[in-house]
Enzyme design. Structure first.
Site, PDB file in Angstrom:
ATOM      1  N   SER A  31      -9.810   2.334   2.600  1.00  0.00           N
ATOM      2  CA  SER A  31      -8.887   3.066   1.761  1.00  0.00           C
ATOM      3  C   SER A  31      -7.873   2.172   1.054  1.00  0.00           C
ATOM      4  O   SER A  31      -7.258   2.607   0.081  1.00  0.00           O
ATOM      5  CB  SER A  31      -8.128   4.091   2.597  1.00  0.00           C
ATOM      6  OG  SER A  31      -7.291   3.441   3.547  1.00  0.00           O
TER       7      SER A  31
ATOM      8  N   SER B 233     -10.204   0.225   6.943  1.00  0.00           N
ATOM      9  CA  SER B 233      -9.597   0.218   5.610  1.00  0.00           C
ATOM     10  C   SER B 233      -8.961  -1.083   5.162  1.00  0.00           C
ATOM     11  O   SER B 233      -8.577  -1.193   4.001  1.00  0.00           O
ATOM     12  CB  SER B 233      -8.556   1.327   5.515  1.00  0.00           C
ATOM     13  OG  SER B 233      -9.208   2.530   5.275  1.00  0.00           O
TER      14      SER B 233
ATOM     15  N   LYS C  57       0.855  -1.198   0.000  1.00  0.00           N
ATOM     16  CA  LYS C  57       0.000   0.000   0.000  1.00  0.00           C
ATOM     17  C   LYS C  57       0.883   1.237   0.000  1.00  0.00           C
ATOM     18  O   LYS C  57       1.918   1.269   0.687  1.00  0.00           O
ATOM     19  CB  LYS C  57      -0.900  -0.022   1.245  1.00  0.00           C
ATOM     20  CG  LYS C  57      -1.927   1.113   1.280  1.00  0.00           C
ATOM     21  CD  LYS C  57      -2.832   1.045   2.521  1.00  0.00           C
ATOM     22  CE  LYS C  57      -3.915   2.110   2.496  1.00  0.00           C
ATOM     23  NZ  LYS C  57      -4.795   2.074   3.689  1.00  0.00           N
TER      24      LYS C  57
HETATM   25  N1  GLN Z   1     -13.240   5.080   5.961  1.00  0.00           N
HETATM   26  C1  GLN Z   1     -12.601   5.476   7.175  1.00  0.00           C
HETATM   27  C2  GLN Z   1     -12.102   6.882   7.058  1.00  0.00           C
HETATM   28  O1  GLN Z   1     -12.201   7.449   6.004  1.00  0.00           O
HETATM   29  C3  GLN Z   1     -11.504   4.538   7.541  1.00  0.00           C
HETATM   30  C4  GLN Z   1     -10.294   4.702   6.713  1.00  0.00           C
HETATM   31  C5  GLN Z   1      -9.153   3.880   7.202  1.00  0.00           C
HETATM   32  O2  GLN Z   1      -9.328   2.893   7.908  1.00  0.00           O
HETATM   33  N2  GLN Z   1      -7.952   4.313   6.836  1.00  0.00           N
HETATM   34  O3  GLN Z   1     -11.599   7.447   7.997  1.00  0.00           O
END
Ligand code: GLN
Length: 494
Positions: A158, A182, A78
């Protein structure tokens, strides 16, 4: 014969050990699959040359009997992980052409164990999002499509690039980060396995910070066993991260296939939301039955503060983000847009470098931390966080070994389908996952069923701190019952 890139990580490990193929051949099959899958936009940087050189070294070590635990296995990373000498963007324009002079601890441990790096995987900008649509490098397209419909779907976010790449056979496994879901949500959307370990299990050193008290690294894989193999290499204490915990890393693979007889599984009443998608509710019940059939005891539990988790998360996470992102000022990294004076230079740089969702979070975070509002919002949210953790402590004290819940409130949706005018619509994606980050617990998402339109659905298991092994043994029961979820229609190659 199955194409080499379609073997699971565990199968590829066996094939390499038996010298059925070489690490270079395995890597070449991934590199060519990556070349044919660019429309998915999963990779933002491909490092084929580096991968082939690493694979050649792996072949030498296999020959000389010095193979590491992940020797010759091709992995995607990632783009939130700093990789020495390889551009790292966090999905943001503000980092520009930033090339880190150092390696994150988690990725360095993968290379230490012999893994091969295929490249960097797309993600929502600074990991803020649930669909990979906030990435400055463009959205990722899921390898899955609804039955009879070619509309492009999101892979979740994400870690959208990681999930799509694992599902589409573009790497044998991938790293992700999970601040509020995410890893688990994109795993559920793509029929892959994803685990967010206990806070402190993996080092955060060299991972670009989103919300430091919530961020954790974890693997994506095509099977539960593959995820266990990867987590063993990723986890461990690191002097460079004061929040990493000095505790031995178990051999998680031993837990895969272990009996779950007598394990107590809690079904939280509060997760049975009004209007919950009947397909999701059905899969949830079926999953509980599989665990019962395997000898576990399933009990109803209550996590009374669940309804406050999402609002608390969307105060704590932006607050920490606004502080973490203050470092992107045009002086030290990436993009710089000049101004008449230094303040204007900061303003111009940040306005040009950050996308709309990141700017929104910075504004929310700055607001909830500002004098006069700090107690009303930030302090209150921290108190709620304590109550949410206490809810879990209470059910664990009653002897519950793990909590079973859906990973997401719906299957994958289409790119552009959710309105960006109302961000809360997107934030609701995290309804089943953020509690786990707020409480610092481990959570795994495992494919468990299909929607009516033939899209994968995932179940989530939440465990006691540092009891990832319990999660792996329970997840294997679900994998055995539900079967695997391979993408069969490789339409993007056409
Ligand atoms: N969707 C959540 C956010 O936007 C979690 C994102 C994540 O876990 N990095 O904060």
């Amino acid at each position: 014969m199955t194409a080499l890139n379609q073997l699971t990580l565990t199968e590829a490990r066996e094939g390499l050990a038996k010298r059925e193929f070489t690490a270079v051949e395995l890597t070449e099959s991934y590199v060519s699959a990556m070349g044919e899958a660019r429309t998915l936009n999963a990779y933002v940087v491909e490092t084929a040359e580096k991968a082939l050189a690493m694979a050649a070294k792996s072949d030498e070590r296999i020959q000389s009997g010095e193979a590491g635990k992940l020797e010759g296995l091709p992995i995607g990373v990632k783009d939130m992980f700093c990789t020495e000498g390889v551009r790292t963007t966090a999905g943001s324009n503000i980092l520009g052409e930033f090339v880190p002079p150092y390696e994150s601890t988690v990725t360095s441990q993968l290379w230490r164990d012999g893994a091969v790096m295929l490249g960097k995987l797309n993600n929502d900008e600074f990991a803020m999002g649930s669909s990979n649509e906030t990435s400055a490098l463009g959205p990722v397209v899921s390898p899955w499509r609804r039955e009879g419909d070619s509309a492009p779907l999101v892979p979740g976010g994400s870690s959208g690039g990681s999930a799509a790449a694992v599902a589409a056979y573009l790497c044998a496994g991938a790293t992700g980060t999970d601040t509020g879901g995410s890893i688990r949500q994109p795993a559920a959307f793509t029929g892959t396995v994803g685990i967010k370990p206990t806070y402190g299990r993996c080092s955060r050193f060299g991972i670009i910070a989103y919300a430091s008290s919530l961020d954790q690294a974890g693997p994506f894989a095509r099977t539960v066993n593959d995820a266990a193999v990867l987590l063993r290499s990723m986890a461990g204490y690191d002097v460079k991260d004061s929040t990493s915990v000095n505790r031995a890393v178990p051999d998680y693979e031993d837990a895969v296939g272990a009996s779950v007889k007598g394990k107590k599984i809690g079904i939280p009443r509060e997760y049975r939301l009004e209007g919950l998608d009947p397909e999701i509710a059905g899969m949830w019940e079926e999953g509980a039955q599989w665990l019962r059939d395997a000898g576990a005891e399933v009990v109803d539990i209550s996590l009374p503060h669940t309804k406050y988790a999402l609002p608390a998360y969307y105060i704590v996470a932006p607050a920490e983000a606004s502080s973490n992102l203050a470092r992107y000022d045009g002086v030290r990294y990436g993009v710089r847009v000049p101004g008449r004076d230094v303040v204007e230079m900061y303003e111009n740089t940040r306005a040009a470098g950050f996308g709309p969702e990141v700017r929104r979070r910075i504004m929310i975070g700055t607001y909830v931390l500002s004098a006069g509002y700090y107690d009303a919002y930030y302090v209150k949210a921290q108190k709620v966080r304590t109550l949410i953790k206490r809810d879990f402590d209470d059910v664990f004290a009653l002897g519950v070994d793990a909590v079973l819940a859906p990973a997401t409130p719906s299957p994958a949706f289409g790119i552009g389908e959710k309105s960006h005018a109302d961000p809360v619509e997107m934030y609701l994606q995290d309804i089943f996952t953020v509690t786990v980050n707020l409480a610092g617990l481990p959570g795994i998402s495992v494919p468990a069923g299909f929607s009516g339109k033939n899209l994968p659905l995932g179940l989530q298991l939440i465990g006691r701190p540092f009891e990832e092994e319990t999660l792996f043994s329970l997840a294997q029961v679900i994998e055995d019952a539900a079967g695997r979820f391979p993408v069969e229609d490789l339409w993007w190659k056409a």
